[in-house]
Scaffold this active site. Structure first.
Site, PDB file in Angstrom:
ATOM      1  N   LYS A 126     113.062  55.108  61.693  1.00  0.00           N
ATOM      2  CA  LYS A 126     112.432  54.240  62.341  1.00  0.00           C
ATOM      3  C   LYS A 126     112.295  52.826  61.391  1.00  0.00           C
ATOM      4  CE  LYS A 126     109.151  53.605  65.733  1.00  0.00           C
ATOM      5  NZ  LYS A 126     109.047  54.441  66.919  1.00  0.00           N
ATOM      6  N   ASP A 166     109.968  49.216  70.167  1.00  0.00           N
ATOM      7  CA  ASP A 166     108.771  49.873  69.666  1.00  0.00           C
ATOM      8  C   ASP A 166     107.819  48.864  70.006  1.00  0.00           C
ATOM      9  OD1 ASP A 166     107.548  52.508  68.686  1.00  0.00           O
ATOM     10  OD2 ASP A 166     106.288  51.256  67.657  1.00  0.00           O
TER      11      ASP A 166
HETATM   12  P1  NDP Z   1     104.233  47.256  73.532  1.00  0.00           P
HETATM   13  O1  NDP Z   1     104.114  46.270  72.326  1.00  0.00           O
HETATM   14  O2  NDP Z   1     104.824  47.080  74.812  1.00  0.00           O
HETATM   15  O3  NDP Z   1     102.558  47.490  73.952  1.00  0.00           O
HETATM   16  C1  NDP Z   1     101.685  47.954  72.946  1.00  0.00           C
HETATM   17  C2  NDP Z   1     100.459  47.617  73.659  1.00  0.00           C
HETATM   18  O4  NDP Z   1      99.315  48.120  72.790  1.00  0.00           O
HETATM   19  C3  NDP Z   1      99.985  46.129  73.785  1.00  0.00           C
HETATM   20  O5  NDP Z   1      98.996  46.275  74.965  1.00  0.00           O
HETATM   21  C4  NDP Z   1      99.214  45.848  72.680  1.00  0.00           C
HETATM   22  O6  NDP Z   1      98.222  44.824  72.874  1.00  0.00           O
HETATM   23  C5  NDP Z   1      98.476  47.139  72.225  1.00  0.00           C
HETATM   24  N1  NDP Z   1      98.381  47.147  70.780  1.00  0.00           N
HETATM   25  C6  NDP Z   1      99.302  47.464  70.043  1.00  0.00           C
HETATM   26  N2  NDP Z   1      98.772  47.395  68.696  1.00  0.00           N
HETATM   27  C7  NDP Z   1      97.636  47.197  68.926  1.00  0.00           C
HETATM   28  C8  NDP Z   1      96.392  47.395  68.106  1.00  0.00           C
HETATM   29  N3  NDP Z   1      96.720  47.499  66.685  1.00  0.00           N
HETATM   30  N4  NDP Z   1      95.193  47.511  68.400  1.00  0.00           N
HETATM   31  C9  NDP Z   1      94.879  47.568  69.688  1.00  0.00           C
HETATM   32  N5  NDP Z   1      95.866  47.089  70.623  1.00  0.00           N
HETATM   33  C10 NDP Z   1      97.175  47.386  70.358  1.00  0.00           C
HETATM   34  O7  NDP Z   1     104.596  48.489  72.839  1.00  0.00           O
HETATM   35  P2  NDP Z   1     105.057  49.994  73.552  1.00  0.00           P
HETATM   36  O8  NDP Z   1     104.297  50.071  74.962  1.00  0.00           O
HETATM   37  O9  NDP Z   1     106.432  50.238  73.405  1.00  0.00           O
HETATM   38  O10 NDP Z   1     104.358  51.231  72.420  1.00  0.00           O
HETATM   39  C11 NDP Z   1     102.984  51.523  72.621  1.00  0.00           C
HETATM   40  C12 NDP Z   1     102.921  53.037  71.659  1.00  0.00           C
HETATM   41  O11 NDP Z   1     103.975  53.858  72.447  1.00  0.00           O
HETATM   42  C13 NDP Z   1     103.342  52.728  70.328  1.00  0.00           C
HETATM   43  O12 NDP Z   1     102.445  53.728  69.703  1.00  0.00           O
HETATM   44  C14 NDP Z   1     104.856  53.397  70.211  1.00  0.00           C
HETATM   45  O13 NDP Z   1     105.093  53.656  69.065  1.00  0.00           O
HETATM   46  C15 NDP Z   1     104.499  54.368  71.279  1.00  0.00           C
HETATM   47  N6  NDP Z   1     106.123  54.637  71.780  1.00  0.00           N
HETATM   48  C16 NDP Z   1     106.830  53.772  72.443  1.00  0.00           C
HETATM   49  C17 NDP Z   1     108.148  54.192  73.037  1.00  0.00           C
HETATM   50  C18 NDP Z   1     108.983  53.235  73.727  1.00  0.00           C
HETATM   51  O14 NDP Z   1     109.969  53.554  74.236  1.00  0.00           O
HETATM   52  N7  NDP Z   1     108.646  51.818  73.815  1.00  0.00           N
HETATM   53  C19 NDP Z   1     108.484  55.506  72.894  1.00  0.00           C
HETATM   54  C20 NDP Z   1     107.605  56.351  72.370  1.00  0.00           C
HETATM   55  C21 NDP Z   1     106.335  56.059  72.064  1.00  0.00           C
HETATM   56  P3  NDP Z   1      98.760  43.407  73.162  1.00  0.00           P
HETATM   57  O15 NDP Z   1      99.253  43.136  74.407  1.00  0.00           O
HETATM   58  O16 NDP Z   1      97.434  42.450  72.901  1.00  0.00           O
HETATM   59  O17 NDP Z   1      99.822  43.124  72.127  1.00  0.00           O
HETATM   60  O1  2IT Z   2     108.737  56.090  69.210  1.00  0.00           O
HETATM   61  C1  2IT Z   2     109.817  56.074  69.991  1.00  0.00           C
HETATM   62  O2  2IT Z   2     110.023  57.277  70.180  1.00  0.00           O
HETATM   63  C2  2IT Z   2     110.246  55.105  70.241  1.00  0.00           C
HETATM   64  N1  2IT Z   2     109.764  54.019  70.061  1.00  0.00           N
HETATM   65  C3  2IT Z   2     111.651  55.139  71.132  1.00  0.00           C
HETATM   66  C4  2IT Z   2     112.933  55.405  70.227  1.00  0.00           C
HETATM   67  C5  2IT Z   2     114.144  55.020  70.681  1.00  0.00           C
HETATM   68  O3  2IT Z   2     115.143  55.255  69.949  1.00  0.00           O
HETATM   69  O4  2IT Z   2     114.439  54.864  71.929  1.00  0.00           O
END
Ligand code: NDP
Ligand code: 2IT
Length: 448
Positions: A126, A166
């Site tokens: 990561k 992420d």
């Molecule tokens: P994005 O940046 O697309 O979205 C994150 C969302 O969560 C936004 O709505 C953001 O608000 C909100 N957010 C982020 N940080 C905070 C915080 N500290 N307090 C309150 N709200 C917060 O990220 P993802 O959707 O990609 O990721 C969301 C979660 O999923 C994370 O935990 C990530 O690690 C996990 N994840 C992501 C994967 C992926 O493929 N993208 C895969 C597996 C897990 P705002 O719109 O105001 O920024």
């Molecule tokens: O937390 C996760 O699994 C991710 N943000 C996706 C990682 C990836 O390599 O697609």
């Protein structure tokens, strides 16, 4: 003292001021107790748990860039290459002001087991930065991404370490980083996933984490005799995972009534309008106030300290999809009091340890992120396969593979829980099933 407890104490002592990392390790080690204690001397002699909880390599670097006013800015860059026993390091990059080494280590550690559960050959890693893309111009984001990659490029490669997105890293950021990597290395290779479709990206990668979460949730409910159709779902977040989780939930006949961002949350009793949400968040990059302004049925609530947001709404299923520790004990109590049946994590470690325990003690079906959000990284691995064979699969092919992977993950963790006498405890099942493959590969490869 038992070996598991010894190693946990050592991790806390050797990694001070990294509470999220301690939390992730604690959850995994507690689950592994039954496996380790059956063979404690062998694991201790090989220092397997010390090796598992110590990253193979940690890279810290300076990221200088120039903002639109001509001012030089400096951010911290991180890449934690945690474990390569079963494949090249694989895991996302997070750009958020809260990013520090402890957070990247917790995410990298979780990724080891998640990637193992996908059954695909990917190790755990990561990275990220405390850079905040919010409010920055495209040129500033590009300047930052180019500077970030100007250091990172020497540590990654399609057979070494393959980053992805992420929080704060989506298609735009991946594009800028890919361009800079190619310019420096002069190699056109699948070094990043989540790429655009015109330059090696995979169809369905954008949707994969959210869709995968719903494929697993549906299978888990089905195996407990519950139909997802007609259920009311509370989702947190309004980013990549939340949006496509909501879209797939609606396609499955459920009703999604909430979403949230870092400044507020929406309750929409008529059901979230995903097209509108996409327009507000993906196109305009705006706040949820704009969603509320465009939709009569939606209530907007400003986020206040101590307020419990989306988890106070009555729902059958809760899907936390924003960030770590966003669902605490008070939230868990509110969900249980409101009759929730299942909680499946879309985010990484969104539920605190005491909240998880409360949910499990109250017989709520609970699946941890390393199983339920594995669809994103699994589809990243499918993107790597397509890049290697220089072919692109159709949306339906990728989506079908994703669905099957998520179904398999559920049965794998369910079986592991049963085998170790913990039927229905999907956290223990996920950690044990993820661990066993990595541990076997580590043992086979000797002391490295
Ligand atoms: P994005 O940046 O697309 O979205 C994150 C969302 O969560 C936004 O709505 C953001 O608000 C909100 N957010 C982020 N940080 C905070 C915080 N500290 N307090 C309150 N709200 C917060 O990220 P993802 O959707 O990609 O990721 C969301 C979660 O999923 C994370 O935990 C990530 O690690 C996990 N994840 C992501 C994967 C992926 O493929 N993208 C895969 C597996 C897990 P705002 O719109 O105001 O920024
Ligand atoms: O937390 C996760 O699994 C991710 N943000 C996706 C990682 C990836 O390599 O697609």
């Amino acid at each position: 003292m038992s070996y598991v407890d010894e190693v946990y104490e050592l991790v806390v002592e050797k990694n001070p001021a990294q509470p999220e990392f301690h939390q992730a390790v604690k959850e995994v080690l507690e689950s592994l107790r039954v496996v380790i204690e059956a063979n404690e001397e062998e694991y201790r002699k090989e220092a397997l748990l010390e090796r598992l909880t110590t990253p193979e390599r940690v890279i810290l670097f300076r990221v200088p860039w120039v903002d639109d006013k001509g001012q030089v800015q400096v951010n911290n860059g991180f890449r934690v290459q945690f474990n390569s026993a079963i494949g090249p390091y694989k895991g996302g990059l997070r750009f958020h002001p809260s990013v520090n080494l402890g957070i990247i280590k917790f995410l990298g550690f979780e990724q080891i087991f998640k990637n193992s559960l996908t059954s695909l050959p990917i190790g755990g890693g990561k990275g990220g930065s405390d850079f905040d893309p919010k409010g920055k111009s495209d040129r500033e984001v590009m300047a930052f991404c180019q500077s970030f990659m100007t250091e990172l490029y020497r540590h990654i490669g399609s057979d070494t370490d393959v980053p992805a997105g992420d929080i704060g890293v989506g298609g735009r950021e991946i594009g800028y980083m890919y361009g800079q990597y190619k310019r420096i290395k002069d190699v056109y290779e699948g070094v990043l996933t989540g790429k655009g479709l015109t330059y090696g990206g995979s169809l369905a990668r954008t949707e994969a984490t959210g869709y995968g979460l719903l494929y697993l949730t549906r299978e888990m409910l089905k195996s407990n005799g519950i139909d997802i159709a007609g259920k009311t779902i509370a989702i947190s977040g309004a980013g990549n995972v939340a949006i496509y989780a909501a879209q797939k939930a609606i396609q499955m006949g459920a009703k999604v009534v909430t979403c949230s961002d870092s400044t507020g949350w929406i309750y929409d009793p008529e059901g979230i309008d995903v097209d509108l949400l996409k327009e507000v968040k993906e196109v305009k990059r705006a706040r949820l106030t704009e969603y509320a302004a465009a939709r009569k049925s939606a209530e907007y609530h400003e986020k206040k300290n101590g307020e419990h947001g989306v988890w106070t709404v009555k729902c059958d299923i809760a899907l936390p999809c924003a960030t770590q520790n966003e669902l605490d004990l008070e939230d868990a109590k509110a969900l249980v009091a409101n009759g929730v049946t299942a909680v499946c994590e879309g985010a990484n470690m969104p539920t605190t340890l005491d909240a998880t325990k409360y949910l499990q003690d109250n017989k709520i079906l609970f699946v941890c992120g390393k199983a339920s959000n594995a669809g994103g990284v699994a589809t990243s691995a499918l993107e790597m396969s397509q890049n290697s064979e220089r072919l692109s699969w159709t949306f339906e092919e990728v989506d079908k593979k994703l669905e099957q992977i998520m179904i398999n993950i559920f049965h794998n963790i369910d079986d592991a829980a049963k085998k170790y006498g913990k039927e229905g405890d999907y956290v223990t099942g996920a950690n044990i099933a993820g661990f066993l493959k990595v541990a076997e590969a580590m043992k086979a490869q000797g002391i490295v």
